[in-house]
Design a protein around this motif. Structure first.
Motif, mmCIF file in Angstrom:
data_model
loop_
_atom_site.group_PDB
_atom_site.id
_atom_site.type_symbol
_atom_site.label_atom_id
_atom_site.label_comp_id
_atom_site.label_asym_id
_atom_site.label_seq_id
_atom_site.Cartn_x
_atom_site.Cartn_y
_atom_site.Cartn_z
ATOM 1 N N LYS A 37 0.849 -1.201 0.000
ATOM 2 C CA LYS A 37 0.000 0.000 0.000
ATOM 3 C C LYS A 37 0.884 1.250 0.000
ATOM 4 O O LYS A 37 2.097 1.166 0.243
ATOM 5 C CB LYS A 37 -0.915 -0.031 1.229
ATOM 6 N N TYR A 55 5.015 1.783 0.405
ATOM 7 C CA TYR A 55 5.625 2.595 1.462
ATOM 8 C C TYR A 55 6.628 3.597 0.850
ATOM 9 O O TYR A 55 7.702 3.856 1.405
ATOM 10 C CB TYR A 55 6.330 1.728 2.517
ATOM 11 N N SER A 82 4.350 -6.974 10.325
ATOM 12 C CA SER A 82 5.780 -7.279 10.469
ATOM 13 C C SER A 82 6.145 -7.558 11.918
ATOM 14 O O SER A 82 6.805 -8.555 12.229
ATOM 15 C CB SER A 82 6.640 -6.106 9.987
HETATM 16 C C1 LIG Z 1 -0.358 -1.775 6.844
HETATM 17 C C2 LIG Z 1 -0.882 -3.051 7.360
HETATM 18 C C3 LIG Z 1 -0.030 -4.162 7.539
HETATM 19 C C4 LIG Z 1 1.477 -4.060 7.386
HETATM 20 O O1 LIG Z 1 2.033 -3.581 8.576
HETATM 21 P P1 LIG Z 1 3.619 -3.482 8.789
HETATM 22 O O2 LIG Z 1 3.749 -3.043 10.177
HETATM 23 O O3 LIG Z 1 4.106 -2.465 7.808
HETATM 24 O O4 LIG Z 1 4.180 -4.827 8.521
HETATM 25 C C5 LIG Z 1 -0.591 -5.359 7.902
HETATM 26 N N1 LIG Z 1 -1.921 -5.476 8.110
HETATM 27 C C6 LIG Z 1 -2.769 -4.443 7.976
HETATM 28 C C7 LIG Z 1 -4.228 -4.626 8.235
HETATM 29 C C8 LIG Z 1 -2.279 -3.189 7.618
HETATM 30 O O5 LIG Z 1 -3.117 -2.153 7.519
#
Ligand SMILES: *Cc1c(COP(=O)(O)O)cnc(C)c1O
Length: 380
Positions: free
Chosen positions: A38, A42, A203
């Motif tokens: 998304k 990043y 993550s």
């Molecule tokens: C953005 C997002 C992620 C990714 O999170 P990170 O901390 O960047 O790995 C995972 N799940 C959802 C629902 C998100 O909105």
């Protein structure tokens, strides 16, 4: 923005993405990895990252909005794409046309999807287990899951997921909270029909908790080589940052002790010095107040302070007695070789710590005005 027209650009090391995906897959095994791309990956460029991640063994992609999924499809990306939150009902035909996998947590959106007459559209049901952002209440999950199952063959329940609120923190309260979220999720799942995929971890959750990995980890920030937060820094060994923010010196001048610099004249030079002006500013994603929290850049392998407020298009660096010239390399985020063979590094996390934010905001903030230059690292 074409990077060649400007003396400021972001280098995207796709080998670092490849390396990080492989390393994370190994950590997460037997769980799989879905790459979160998304916000234009990043800030790294969603299409290049998506292709690289899939080639490195990711099993799917996640985006926040329908248009982000459409952009990937238009670029020829064929992998499964999960849209992480519900979308406006008007997007239903686009979701079907572009074979996106929607997330559902409210009836009206499910109705809108079904009304657009899909055939076997996979949907993921999202359950809010404590973050209080989006998702159906656990109590309402069984009836919503039933509603999805009853709308077969138009739609099928392909996944159920939740999202962890404090997986990046290692204090006792946070660990307890994550325990509770996972327990609520497990209890809710026990009341649902069997589903092919269940997932909970971002993550931080994937790095810190084997019990959160489930079918797959939705990995964003770690794939870009950036730590999710100080609480999990120690689990990020071996990850390589994929973005370098670089520029060239646009103007050099000598200034006298006592002169002051930039809007508001907030910085006063206490000795004669050489200043370099770099053609990058807050409209590019360098926060205006970076200078007042000790922001530095690398020039000639040395750390040099940004002085005066960062302006929209330019910032000024105090280079002391260094012999700097117009066109010299400047690294804002990334590494430079020092004169004595050492390597100096400034990380997105360093900016984040100084500015009381997180690395995510730094890389996502690098604006469209900065051209992205994908490259393969030489040491690989
Ligand atoms: C953005 C997002 C992620 C990714 O999170 P990170 O901390 O960047 O790995 C995972 N799940 C959802 C629902 C998100 O909105």
């Amino acid at each position: 923005m074409s990077a060649s027209l400007r003396w400021a650009w972001a280098e995207i090391d796709l080998d670092a993405i490849d390396h990080n995906v492989r390393l994370l897959r190994e950590r997460f095994e037997p769980a799989a990895l879905w790459a979160v791309v998304k916000a234009d990956g990043y800030g790294h460029g969603a299409t290049d990252v998506a292709r690289t991640a899939m080639a490195a063994g990711a099993e799917g992609l996640c985006v926040a909005f329908v248009h982000e999924g459409i952009e990937l499809r238009r670029a020829g990306v064929d992998a499964p794409i999960l849209v992480l939150t519900e979308q406006p009902p008007e997007t239903a035909p686009h979701i079907i046309e572009h074979r996106l996998t929607p997330t559902v947590y409210q009836r009206p959106f499910l109705d809108a999807l079904v009304a657009a007459e899909p055939v076997g559209l996979p949907v993921h049901l999202k359950i809010d287990t404590g973050m209080q952002r989006v998702g159906t209440h656990p109590h309402a999950a069984p009836s919503l899951a039933d509603a999805i199952v009853q709308r077969a063959p138009a739609v099928r329940l392909a996944g159920v997921f939740t999202h962890l609120a404090v997986a990046d923190a290692d204090d006792e309260d946070s660990v307890d909270f994550t325990d509770q979220q996972l327990e609520t999720f497990a209890k809710t799942l026990a009341l649902l029909p069997p589903v092919p995929a269940i997932h909970a971890a971002n993550s931080a959750g994937g790095l810190s908790r084997a019990d959160a990995r489930l079918s797959f980890v939705r990995a964003g920030i770690a794939m870009y080589g950036i730590s999710p937060g100080p609480g999990v820094d120690h689990l990020c060994d071996g990850l390589r940052p994929a973005m370098e923010l670089r520029a060239r010196i646009g103007h050099v001048k000598q200034v006298r002790a006592g002169s002051r610099v930039s809007y508001g004249l907030r910085h006063r030079f206490d000795r004669d010095t050489t200043v370099a002006t770099i053609p990058i500013g807050y409209a590019d994603g360098v926060p205006r107040r970076l200078s007042s929290v000790g922001g530095e850049v690398l020039i000639g392998g040395r750390r040099r302070p940004i002085v005066g407020v960062v302006t929209m298009d330019q910032l000024v660096v105090d280079c002391g007695d260094d012999n700097v010239r117009v066109g010299d390399d400047v690294t804002l985020i990334g590494t430079q070789e020092g004169p004595d063979g050492t390597t100096e590094r400034i990380r997105a996390e360093d900016w984040a710590a100084a500015l009381d934010t997180i690395g995510y905001e730094i890389v996502c903030g690098v604006s469209k005005r900065i051209g992205r230059v994908p490259r393969r690292s030489i040491d690989n």
